[in-house]
Design an enzyme around this catalytic site. Structure first.
Site, PDB file in Angstrom:
ATOM      1  N   LYS A  53      41.648  21.957 -23.445  1.00 43.87           N
ATOM      2  CA  LYS A  53      41.367  23.274 -24.024  1.00 43.87           C
ATOM      3  C   LYS A  53      41.901  24.295 -23.027  1.00 43.87           C
ATOM      4  O   LYS A  53      41.375  24.426 -21.917  1.00 43.87           O
ATOM      5  CB  LYS A  53      39.861  23.473 -24.243  1.00 43.87           C
ATOM      6  CG  LYS A  53      39.546  24.894 -24.693  1.00 43.87           C
ATOM      7  CD  LYS A  53      38.064  25.137 -24.907  1.00 43.87           C
ATOM      8  CE  LYS A  53      37.817  26.648 -24.964  1.00 43.87           C
ATOM      9  NZ  LYS A  53      36.405  26.985 -25.155  1.00 43.87           N
ATOM     10  N   GLY A  92      30.150  33.825 -25.538  1.00 40.46           N
ATOM     11  CA  GLY A  92      28.757  34.064 -25.163  1.00 40.46           C
ATOM     12  C   GLY A  92      28.106  35.268 -25.819  1.00 40.46           C
ATOM     13  O   GLY A  92      26.951  35.555 -25.557  1.00 40.46           O
ATOM     14  N   ALA A 139      34.204  30.201 -29.937  1.00 46.19           N
ATOM     15  CA  ALA A 139      33.542  31.289 -29.185  1.00 46.19           C
ATOM     16  C   ALA A 139      33.028  32.404 -30.083  1.00 46.19           C
ATOM     17  O   ALA A 139      33.614  32.729 -31.110  1.00 46.19           O
ATOM     18  CB  ALA A 139      34.475  31.897 -28.142  1.00 46.19           C
ATOM     19  N   GLY A 140      31.915  32.942 -29.666  1.00 46.94           N
ATOM     20  CA  GLY A 140      31.349  34.124 -30.317  1.00 46.94           C
ATOM     21  C   GLY A 140      30.366  33.830 -31.429  1.00 46.94           C
ATOM     22  O   GLY A 140      29.758  34.729 -31.982  1.00 46.94           O
ATOM     23  N   ASN A 185      28.905  26.781 -27.846  1.00 43.74           N
ATOM     24  CA  ASN A 185      28.106  26.291 -26.726  1.00 43.74           C
ATOM     25  C   ASN A 185      26.817  27.094 -26.576  1.00 43.74           C
ATOM     26  O   ASN A 185      25.720  26.575 -26.798  1.00 43.74           O
ATOM     27  CB  ASN A 185      28.944  26.375 -25.440  1.00 43.74           C
ATOM     28  CG  ASN A 185      28.256  25.722 -24.237  1.00 43.74           C
ATOM     29  OD1 ASN A 185      27.134  25.256 -24.316  1.00 43.74           O
ATOM     30  ND2 ASN A 185      28.918  25.690 -23.113  1.00 43.74           N
ATOM     31  N   THR A 186      26.945  28.394 -26.237  1.00 47.48           N
ATOM     32  CA  THR A 186      25.768  29.192 -25.871  1.00 47.48           C
ATOM     33  C   THR A 186      24.678  29.179 -26.936  1.00 47.48           C
ATOM     34  O   THR A 186      23.491  29.052 -26.614  1.00 47.48           O
ATOM     35  CB  THR A 186      26.191  30.649 -25.593  1.00 47.48           C
ATOM     36  OG1 THR A 186      27.316  30.624 -24.726  1.00 47.48           O
ATOM     37  CG2 THR A 186      25.078  31.432 -24.932  1.00 47.48           C
TER      38      THR A 186
END
Lengths: 391, 269
Positions: free
Chosen positions: B100, B161, B188-189, B210-211
């Site tokens: 990645k 995040g 992301a986001g 992830n977050t």
């Protein structure tokens, strides 16, 4: 349970690891009249222990930001124990180790305001059904003090911490929380240990076995061995890892703080803890790496910029020291105490050493005290028999 | 519901949720959350983990134990050159050409640097890497990345995040329409399961996050919810979503209204 000095002195306890846990255990046992030998791989004056690098916060609520509720409960139990320990130690040594129960302040930049809201939401969820695990008056009283935690607006922040920059519109005061000067505490314990006649052996790498501590040259037999080596026990303990942390220690006359201040950020968890002589410790990074090399420039930048955000006057602070260490952790980041006859292994306190130490130490001492009680009963019985014979 | 598997660089996957390995309360909770998510691909970072000394071995082992395919990332790299060096190190460490690719252009938003990204992607592909670039949703950048040989693209929904969801649905939709055959993963986001579902409904091939899972009060439960949301969004896309209409259209004809009046009222819109 500890009844008198003389009845215990025949039990010899060997403790491997002269960090936070090892020193506290040695101190408690020596005071109870046991014969104690303490081993340290580094030097006692500058041990390799994670607790030597730590900021010394005892903050069960703040740690909920990332830790599990169990850590909070064990930490609340710890908060009950600390004042008594500190009082005893101060009486013995006449030294102040900087123990203060002032709570902590949590703030976030305006851009990261949701991080504060999110943390508050988590706190509320965990605390709404939080009951003490044991029903003692001290613990109940500590839990009731959680009610003193509150939202702060800029005026409240200013009155509690006049030197916190005005840009923080909102914050949280968390109670009950405490902090101490980690190095002063460990140093003072060392003084107490030598006065209590604990045998102190440093610069010795050892391995632990039931009833035995071995170094390359020597082997010592003990009634009990306590293994509190932290990451130093890695080769003997499965699943133990080190998690890198980096801190800065700075000095400035321009800023005064009364209590630890934590700065929430989506990616970092940073704190500033005031120490004596206008010093401050700023920490700590948390990097999943067993790397003891000096602080990285990236981490230095992150910690420094957090500090300047707390008060721009920190920009002219002098950097006294940077320090790096690895926190010992198991895969669930929770501490473990394992007991087999003759050997007690305690490890994995992760980033919560000072918070969890009282709870873990009481687990460590339990089998030794129980064992001693059995012995005393036997001795008491035999004395009784003798008395009978005499009659 | 039958669906063709997700194919990335010739390998097939049944899960359309890719997961990150950072920020969990502990490695064991990370492992349980990954299991609950059903993910088959997991990202991991090594920039700050002392890759030269393998100092991150313990956490890498915990990540390997999830059984997922490893997707090492170059998080924390600010130049293409830095990313290329780290990529070589990660290929050696993890015995994988999958990468990645992250080249960060702005520290606060962690926005990808499209220029450094394109340059590094191009170089890494000639060196045999299978590059999954973390990019913005810019069509031209995405076309260029495809042209240098990226077989998968990972446009952002919002900055890493933030949990802001799909900030630019117009561009994301256009990207999907203009690159219909290239696997696109929204990376992301994403903060809420509904946002992951929205991306899948738009026809994106997968979602990486992830977050939102790691920082949930209950990461394992949240992982399960995202698993269902991603599957639900995918199924909705396959089933064929109705398009929103400006006027109400009764599913049964309006009895008693003359045909020409119905026609007239439609025309008047």
């Amino acid at each position: 349970m500890v009844t008198s000095f003389t009845m215990k002195s025949d039990l010899h306890i060997g403790i491997a690891g002269g960090g936070l846990l090892g020193r506290i255990c040695a101190w408690r046992l020596a005071m109870a009249g046991y014969q104690v030998t303490l081993f340290e791989q580094g030097e006692f004056s500058t041990p390799l222990a994670a607790g030597w690098t730590a900021a010394g916060m005892i903050s069960p609520l703040s740690e909920l930001e990332a830790a599990e509720p169990l850590v909070f409960h064990m930490g609340m139990e710890g908060l009950c124990q600390w004042p008594a320990w500190i009082e005893q130690l101060t009486k013995q040594t006449k030294r102040d180790v900087g123990y203060r129960e002032q709570g902590s302040i949590i703030v976030a930049h305006r851009l990261d305001a949701n991080a504060l809201l999110q943390f508050h939401q988590r706190l509320t969820r965990v605390l709404q059904d939080a009951r003490p695990r044991e029903n003692t008056p001290e613990l109940t009283q500590k839990y009731s003090r959680i009610q003193e935690s509150k939202w702060l607006h800029s005026d409240d922040i200013h009155s509690l911490e006049p030197h916190l920059t005005g840009q923080f519109q909102q914050g949280l005061l968390l109670q009950p929380e405490a902090h101490l000067h980690a190095r002063d505490f460990l140093d003072t314990l060392l003084t107490a240990l030598s006065r209590l006649g604990v045998q102190l052996l440093d610069q010795l790498q050892v391995d632990c076995f039931p009833g035995e501590i071995r170094s390359a040259q020597h082997s010592g037999k003990f009634d009990w061995v306590i293994d509190t080596r932290g990451t130093g026990a890695k080769l003997q303990l499965d699943g133990l890892r080190g998690v890198r942390g980096e801190v800065l220690i700075v000095e400035t006359d321009e800023v005064r703080l009364n209590r630890p201040v934590r700065l929430l950020h989506p990616r970092y968890r940073l704190y500033v803890v005031p120490r004596r002589n206008q010093q401050f410790i700023i920490g700590a990074t948390e990097i999943e790496s067993e790397d003891y090399s000096p602080i990285s420039l990236q981490s230095h930048l992150e910690l420094s910029s957090a500090l300047v955000a707390v008060n721009p006057a920190f920009a002219e602070a002098r950097i006294l020291q940077t320090a790096t260490n690895c926190r010992p952790a198991y895969i669930d980041n929770l501490p473990k105490v394992k007991v087999v006859p003759g050997l007690i292994t305690a490890n994995g306190l992760f980033r919560h050493g000072y918070l969890l130490a009282p709870s873990v130490v009481s687990k460590i001492l339990k089998p030794i005290e129980a064992n001693a009680t059995v012995r005393n009963d036997k001795q008491a019985c035999s004395r009784l028999e003798v008395t009978n014979d005499n009659r | 519901m039958s669906d063709k598997p997700l194919t990335l660089y010739g390998e097939t996957f049944h899960s359309r949720l890719l997961i990150g390995s950072a920020l969990y309360p502990s490695p064991s909770i990370m492992q349980s959350a990954v299991k609950a998510s059903g993910a088959e691909i997991i990202t991991l970072s090594l920039r700050r983990q002392g890759p030269g000394q393998e100092a991150g071995a313990a956490i890498w082992q915990a990540i390997k134990e999830t059984g997922c395919k490893l997707l090492p990332n170059t998080a924390g790299c600010r130049t293409g050159k830095e990313a290329i060096n780290l990529a070589e190190m990660s290929r050696e460490l993890f015995q994988t050409e999958w990468l990645k690719l992250e080249v960060i252009g702005d520290d606060y938003s962690l926005q990808p640097d499209p220029f450094g990204l394109l340059e590094a992607a191009s170089e890494l592909i000639t060196r045999g890497f299978k590059v999954l670039p973390y990019c913005t949703e810019d069509l031209i950048l995405c076309q260029r990345l495809r042209d240098v040989g990226c077989e998968v693209l990972m446009p952002w929904g919002a900055p890493i995040g933030t949990g802001l969801g799909l900030l630019n649905p117009y561009h994301l939709r256009m990207l999907r329409e203009r690159l219909p055959d290239l696997p696109l993963i929204v990376d992301a986001g994403i903060g809420a399961p509904s946002q992951a579902m929205e991306a899948m409904e738009m026809g994106f091939d997968a979602v990486l996050l992830n977050t939102a899972i790691a920082k949930a009060d209950n990461p394992v439960l949240m992982a399960e919810v995202f698993r269902n949301a991603v599957a639900g969004g995918r199924h909705a896309y396959l089933a064929g979503l109705m398009l929103p209409q400006q006027t109400a259209s009764p599913s049964t004809p309006t009895i008693g209204m003359p045909f020409w009046h119905q026609h007239k009222s439609n025309n008047s819109q």
